[in-house]
Design a protein around this motif. Structure first.
Motif, PDB file in Angstrom:
ATOM      1  N   TYR A  20      33.644  26.512  33.175  1.00  0.00           N
ATOM      2  CA  TYR A  20      33.440  27.930  32.910  1.00  0.00           C
ATOM      3  C   TYR A  20      32.869  28.515  34.195  1.00  0.00           C
ATOM      4  O   TYR A  20      31.739  28.222  34.574  1.00  0.00           O
ATOM      5  CB  TYR A  20      32.478  28.127  31.740  1.00  0.00           C
ATOM      6  CG  TYR A  20      33.041  27.641  30.427  1.00  0.00           C
ATOM      7  CD1 TYR A  20      33.756  28.498  29.605  1.00  0.00           C
ATOM      8  CD2 TYR A  20      32.878  26.319  30.009  1.00  0.00           C
ATOM      9  CE1 TYR A  20      34.285  28.065  28.405  1.00  0.00           C
ATOM     10  CE2 TYR A  20      33.401  25.873  28.807  1.00  0.00           C
ATOM     11  CZ  TYR A  20      34.100  26.750  28.008  1.00  0.00           C
ATOM     12  OH  TYR A  20      34.638  26.319  26.836  1.00  0.00           O
ATOM     13  N   VAL A  21      33.657  29.330  34.898  1.00  0.00           N
ATOM     14  CA  VAL A  21      33.288  29.867  36.202  1.00  0.00           C
ATOM     15  C   VAL A  21      32.928  31.341  36.050  1.00  0.00           C
ATOM     16  O   VAL A  21      33.763  32.153  35.655  1.00  0.00           O
ATOM     17  CB  VAL A  21      34.456  29.718  37.208  1.00  0.00           C
ATOM     18  CG1 VAL A  21      34.052  30.233  38.567  1.00  0.00           C
ATOM     19  CG2 VAL A  21      34.922  28.268  37.283  1.00  0.00           C
ATOM     20  N   THR A  22      31.672  31.673  36.375  1.00  0.00           N
ATOM     21  CA  THR A  22      31.217  33.062  36.326  1.00  0.00           C
ATOM     22  C   THR A  22      31.461  33.701  37.683  1.00  0.00           C
ATOM     23  O   THR A  22      30.952  33.229  38.695  1.00  0.00           O
ATOM     24  CB  THR A  22      29.721  33.134  35.971  1.00  0.00           C
ATOM     25  OG1 THR A  22      29.500  32.427  34.754  1.00  0.00           O
ATOM     26  CG2 THR A  22      29.269  34.572  35.819  1.00  0.00           C
ATOM     27  N   LEU A  23      32.263  34.756  37.695  1.00  0.00           N
ATOM     28  CA  LEU A  23      32.609  35.444  38.936  1.00  0.00           C
ATOM     29  C   LEU A  23      31.681  36.626  39.170  1.00  0.00           C
ATOM     30  O   LEU A  23      31.149  37.192  38.214  1.00  0.00           O
ATOM     31  CB  LEU A  23      34.053  35.940  38.868  1.00  0.00           C
ATOM     32  CG  LEU A  23      35.128  34.885  38.660  1.00  0.00           C
ATOM     33  CD1 LEU A  23      36.488  35.550  38.554  1.00  0.00           C
ATOM     34  CD2 LEU A  23      35.120  33.871  39.779  1.00  0.00           C
ATOM     35  N   PRO A  24      31.502  37.020  40.440  1.00  0.00           N
ATOM     36  CA  PRO A  24      30.697  38.211  40.719  1.00  0.00           C
ATOM     37  C   PRO A  24      31.353  39.463  40.133  1.00  0.00           C
ATOM     38  O   PRO A  24      32.559  39.482  39.887  1.00  0.00           O
ATOM     39  CB  PRO A  24      30.679  38.293  42.247  1.00  0.00           C
ATOM     40  CG  PRO A  24      31.294  37.066  42.756  1.00  0.00           C
ATOM     41  CD  PRO A  24      31.990  36.379  41.643  1.00  0.00           C
ATOM     42  N   GLU A  38      38.184  39.357  40.993  1.00  0.00           N
ATOM     43  CA  GLU A  38      39.195  38.769  40.116  1.00  0.00           C
ATOM     44  C   GLU A  38      40.159  37.968  40.976  1.00  0.00           C
ATOM     45  O   GLU A  38      40.319  38.218  42.163  1.00  0.00           O
ATOM     46  CB  GLU A  38      39.929  39.814  39.300  1.00  0.00           C
ATOM     47  CG  GLU A  38      40.700  40.833  40.089  1.00  0.00           C
ATOM     48  CD  GLU A  38      41.394  41.843  39.181  1.00  0.00           C
ATOM     49  OE1 GLU A  38      42.439  42.344  39.611  1.00  0.00           O
ATOM     50  OE2 GLU A  38      40.926  42.094  38.077  1.00  0.00           O
ATOM     51  N   ILE A  39      40.790  36.991  40.347  1.00  0.00           N
ATOM     52  CA  ILE A  39      41.748  36.130  41.053  1.00  0.00           C
ATOM     53  C   ILE A  39      43.102  36.822  41.043  1.00  0.00           C
ATOM     54  O   ILE A  39      43.507  37.397  40.026  1.00  0.00           O
ATOM     55  CB  ILE A  39      41.814  34.755  40.368  1.00  0.00           C
ATOM     56  CG1 ILE A  39      40.443  34.077  40.489  1.00  0.00           C
ATOM     57  CG2 ILE A  39      42.873  33.897  40.995  1.00  0.00           C
ATOM     58  CD1 ILE A  39      40.361  32.759  39.793  1.00  0.00           C
ATOM     59  N   GLN A  40      43.822  36.785  42.167  1.00  0.00           N
ATOM     60  CA  GLN A  40      45.106  37.473  42.308  1.00  0.00           C
ATOM     61  C   GLN A  40      46.076  37.121  41.182  1.00  0.00           C
ATOM     62  O   GLN A  40      46.748  37.986  40.643  1.00  0.00           O
ATOM     63  CB  GLN A  40      45.745  37.121  43.649  1.00  0.00           C
ATOM     64  CG  GLN A  40      45.115  37.835  44.817  1.00  0.00           C
ATOM     65  CD  GLN A  40      45.348  39.322  44.786  1.00  0.00           C
ATOM     66  OE1 GLN A  40      46.311  39.796  44.207  1.00  0.00           O
ATOM     67  NE2 GLN A  40      44.458  40.068  45.410  1.00  0.00           N
TER      68      GLN A  40
END
Length: 93
Positions: A79-83, A87-89
């Motif tokens: 489970y990766v929390t992004l800033p 968002e990933i392309q």
């Protein structure tokens, strides 16, 4: 050394889609992937520094097919929390 080939897929389930709205991506990887390795892959390939990474070892299910018992492969789920705003392309809709 972690590589992007260790990432099997990004999971799209009812739960994971709800988490994506909160900025958390669920990633299925090989069992040899580590938290630091996954952070490195995200920095190198996606240009994003994850805020937080939680991991889960998932045991493969035992299934029967035509009377023969077999076992699915084990995998890790992260489970990766992004800033905020990142968002990933490949995920952009």
């Amino acid at each position: 050394m972690a590589d992007i080939t260790d990432i099997k897929s990004i999971l799209y389930t009812e739960k994971s889609l709800g988490l994506q709205e909160a900025g958390v991506i669920v990633v299925q990887t090989s069992t040899r992937m580590t938290k630091n390795g996954l952070k490195e892959v995200f920095r190198e390939y996606f240009g994003i520094k994850p805020l937080r990474v939680n991991s889960l070892n998932q045991a493969g299910k035992v299934k029967k097919f035509r009377g023969v018992t077999g076992k699915q492969n084990n995998f890790k789920k992260f489970y990766v929390t992004l800033p905020e705003g990142a968002e990933i392309q490949s995920l952009a809709v």
